[in-house]
Write an enzyme that holds these catalytic residues in place. Structure first.
Site, mmCIF file in Angstrom:
data_model
loop_
_atom_site.group_PDB
_atom_site.id
_atom_site.type_symbol
_atom_site.label_atom_id
_atom_site.label_comp_id
_atom_site.label_asym_id
_atom_site.label_seq_id
_atom_site.Cartn_x
_atom_site.Cartn_y
_atom_site.Cartn_z
ATOM 1 N N CYS A 41 70.153 23.845 -31.039
ATOM 2 C CA CYS A 41 70.350 25.248 -30.673
ATOM 3 C C CYS A 41 69.450 25.513 -29.475
ATOM 4 C CB CYS A 41 69.978 26.165 -31.842
ATOM 5 S SG CYS A 41 69.958 27.935 -31.411
ATOM 6 N N CYS B 131 74.841 27.657 -25.440
ATOM 7 C CA CYS B 131 74.733 28.018 -26.851
ATOM 8 C C CYS B 131 75.551 27.011 -27.645
ATOM 9 C CB CYS B 131 75.264 29.431 -27.067
ATOM 10 S SG CYS B 131 75.341 29.952 -28.797
#
Length: 275
Positions: free
Chosen positions: A201, A70
């Site tokens: 992302c 992440c």
């Protein structure tokens, strides 16, 4: 055992590359979907969740190394986690890690995400690259440092992927609604001449085909860069340096355990679709 975590299902894009690279390794994946998305959350909240998840992956499930799949969590928490678990400053901290790992290790290594600005700067023909990411990533020091280095050579256009994470978590990665969402964030970068798009992302690779389609329809074909394969390669290097076995079951396929802090239906559906 390799531990991998993300705010939701996005980190499966990293797990996919890890599994391709290390087919005999056991993996445990934690989706913190009860708290997804991380983008709007405070640094303190993300650090607290990252610490809690680390303790569970290592202490309960036996992870020897952690991949923070992440970008937002990497920006907010990787330095904090490394200071606490990778380089313990006190004997009390070291003993805690030994207890947590069942005596296997006195430190824990972390692999984080890094927006692939460097390869994008080498591939662009127009001299303009686009970075799609969350607010947490774009405002993080790690990304800022990278941008400052490469912005001397190329023009970097940044945009938050508005509602990208939410669309992926719903499993809505194609079709008119997904295309409309992607177009709103992608169009300004294309109009500025970006020909290479960095996915900052781990949720965004699920939208890669839609990004490519929208770009073509707008008359601006692009190259999309997913950093997950590079993360998998780096993981192997770190495991080798630390003496962590890359195979839990020689000659046998490794196992994958899926965990979530919330409802897990979409996680399991996405895992079956992707892998």
């Amino acid at each position: 055992m390799i531990g991998i975590f993300d705010s939701g299902i996005g980190g499966l894009s990293v797990l996919k590359e890890v599994r391709k690279t290390l087919p005999e390794a056991d993996l445990v994946y934690y989706a913190d979907n009860a708290n997804c998305p991380y983008g709007p959350k405070s640094r303190e909240f993300i650090r607290s969740r990252a610490e809690t998840i680390t303790e569970e992956l290592v202490g309960k499930y036996g992870a020897d190394i952690i991949v923070i799949a992440c970008n937002t969590a990497t920006a907010a928490a990787v330095s904090f986690l490394r200071k606490k678990y990778s380089e313990p400053e006190t004997e009390e901290q070291r003993l805690h890690i030994l207890e947590l790992t069942g005596g296997r290790h006195d430190h824990i290594r972390f692999i984080g995400m890094e927006p692939a600005v460097k390869p994008a700067s080498r591939q662009t023909c127009t001299g303009v690259i686009g970075v799609l990411a969350t607010a947490g990533t774009l405002h993080g020091q790690k990304y800022t440092d990278i941008r400052n280095i490469y912005s001397q050579d190329v023009r970097i256009m940044e945009h938050i992927g508005e509602n990208f994470v939410e669309m992926v978590e719903k499993g809505q990665t194609s079709g008119p609604e997904a295309e409309a969402v992607v177009s709103r964030s992608l169009r300004p970068m294309l109009e500025a001449g970006a020909d290479t798009i960095v996915l900052g992302c781990t949720h965004y690779p699920f939208l890669a085909e839609t990004i490519l389609k929208v770009a073509r329809e707008l008359g601006h074909p692009v190259t999309v860069i997913n950093p997950a394969p590079a993360v998998a390669r780096h993981l192997i290097d770190v495991m080798a340096a630390e003496g962590i076995p890359t195979s839990d079951h020689p000659q046998k396929a490794g196992k994958t355990l899926l965990l979530s802090s919330g409802e897990d239906t979409q996680l399991r559906k996405a895992y079956r679709t992707l892998l």
